[in-house]
Design an enzyme around this catalytic site. Structure first.
Site, PDB file in Angstrom:
ATOM      1  N   GLU A  52     -12.844   4.499   1.291  1.00  0.00           N
ATOM      2  CA  GLU A  52     -12.798   4.678   2.739  1.00  0.00           C
ATOM      3  C   GLU A  52     -13.802   5.690   3.276  1.00  0.00           C
ATOM      4  OE1 GLU A  52      -8.688   4.635   4.322  1.00  0.00           O
ATOM      5  OE2 GLU A  52      -8.077   4.955   2.244  1.00  0.00           O
TER       6      GLU A  52
ATOM      7  N   ASP B  47       8.659  -0.521  -9.959  1.00  0.00           N
ATOM      8  CA  ASP B  47      10.025  -0.766 -10.421  1.00  0.00           C
ATOM      9  C   ASP B  47      10.814  -1.580  -9.394  1.00  0.00           C
ATOM     10  OD1 ASP B  47       9.557   0.562 -12.775  1.00  0.00           O
ATOM     11  OD2 ASP B  47      10.656   2.380 -12.226  1.00  0.00           O
TER      12      ASP B  47
ATOM     13  N   ASP C 177     -11.565   4.648   8.405  1.00  0.00           N
ATOM     14  CA  ASP C 177     -11.904   5.944   7.804  1.00  0.00           C
ATOM     15  C   ASP C 177     -13.379   6.013   7.417  1.00  0.00           C
ATOM     16  OD1 ASP C 177      -9.452   7.761   7.496  1.00  0.00           O
ATOM     17  OD2 ASP C 177      -8.677   5.839   6.833  1.00  0.00           O
TER      18      ASP C 177
ATOM     19  N   ARG D 123       0.850  -1.182   0.000  1.00  0.00           N
ATOM     20  CA  ARG D 123       0.000   0.000   0.000  1.00  0.00           C
ATOM     21  C   ARG D 123       0.889   1.237   0.000  1.00  0.00           C
ATOM     22  NH1 ARG D 123      -4.765   1.522   4.308  1.00  0.00           N
ATOM     23  NH2 ARG D 123      -3.055   1.488   5.825  1.00  0.00           N
TER      24      ARG D 123
END
Length: 253
Positions: free
Chosen positions: A151, A87, A177, A73
């Site tokens: 959220e 990457d 949230d 995350r």
């Protein structure tokens, strides 16, 4: 060298429930220990922890030898942060606080190379095994799994449109949230919040969109699974450690 297969993405497509653990301890040994515990996935959280992209890569390496999928995350729906994590070898990302269809499209663009997206091109990244994976830039999208975290009530209002966006592989409901946006800050277990979570997961399931959820409250985690959630984090590393430590202390008091 072939492009690594994303077991987690394949399982979601097949409708197979995947059980995970949330990880916020920035230590490779902790990740390696949990990766060897039989969970389908581990979430490496860089949003609410001091973990930087270089540290996240070390955690990815720690999980790699084991039959679990690390999901990262990022701190925000930011194309630069997302690019660095991709990457660095992340194949599965959970993008926090997506509020609208436009923000969802921006996340999709961030994980795709042009002309389908905006991901910057690098030929010698860890993701391509430093150039050893033939045609990595052309094929990378096949194994990248993009999960969006909704959220707030505002985000849920845009749920139907978000579910139609090509490139979204799953939608995760963030309980803390969401509770705050409903006026129940610090009380994700409030009946109104629980009802909204179950309702939203049912809507996602009906739309054919894999739904995700996190809770250390096993009753709520079960309710989410029963509502159709396909990827469920059933605990957090810090919560597991604290509960175990406190329980052992009480045994000896």
């Amino acid at each position: 060298m072939d492009l690594p297969k994303n077991r987690f993405k394949a399982a979601l497509k097949a409708g197979q429930r995947q059980i995970g653990v949330w990880c916020s301890i920035p230590d490779p040994n902790s990740i390696e220990l949990l990766a060897n515990c039989g969970y389908d996935w581990l979430l490496i959280d860089t949003e609410h922890t001091p973990i930087e992209s270089t540290e996240a890569v070390a955690l990815l390496r720690a999980a790699e030898p084991y039959p679990t999928t690390p999901i990262v995350r990022p701190g925000w729906n930011d194309m630069v942060d997302i690019k660095r994590l991709l990457d660095g070898g992340a194949q599965s990302l959970l993008i926090p606080y997506v509020q609208s269809a436009d923000e969802a499209r921006a996340a999709v663009a961030a994980v795709r190379y042009p002309p389908r997206g905006m991901r910057g091109v690098s030929g010698l990244s860890r993701a391509s095994r430093f150039g050893a994976i033939k045609d990595y830039n052309i094929r990378a999208e096949e194994e990248i799994c993009l999960l969006l975290q909704l959220e707030t009530l505002e985000a849920i209002e845009h749920l139907d449109e978000i579910c139609t966006i090509d490139g979204v592989d799953g939608v995760f409901i963030g309980p803390a949230d969401l509770a705050a946006s409903m006026g129940h800050l610090g009380n994700a277990g409030h009946p109104e919040v629980r009802a909204k979570i179950v309702e939203t997961i049912q809507r996602l399931t009906a739309a054919g969109m894999p739904a995700g959820f996190l809770s250390a409250d096993q009753e709520m985690a079960r309710a989410a699974a029963d509502a159709g959630a396909l990827f469920v984090a059933v605990d957090l590393d810090t919560a597991l450690l604290r509960r175990s430590a406190v329980a052992r202390r009480e045994e000896w008091r």
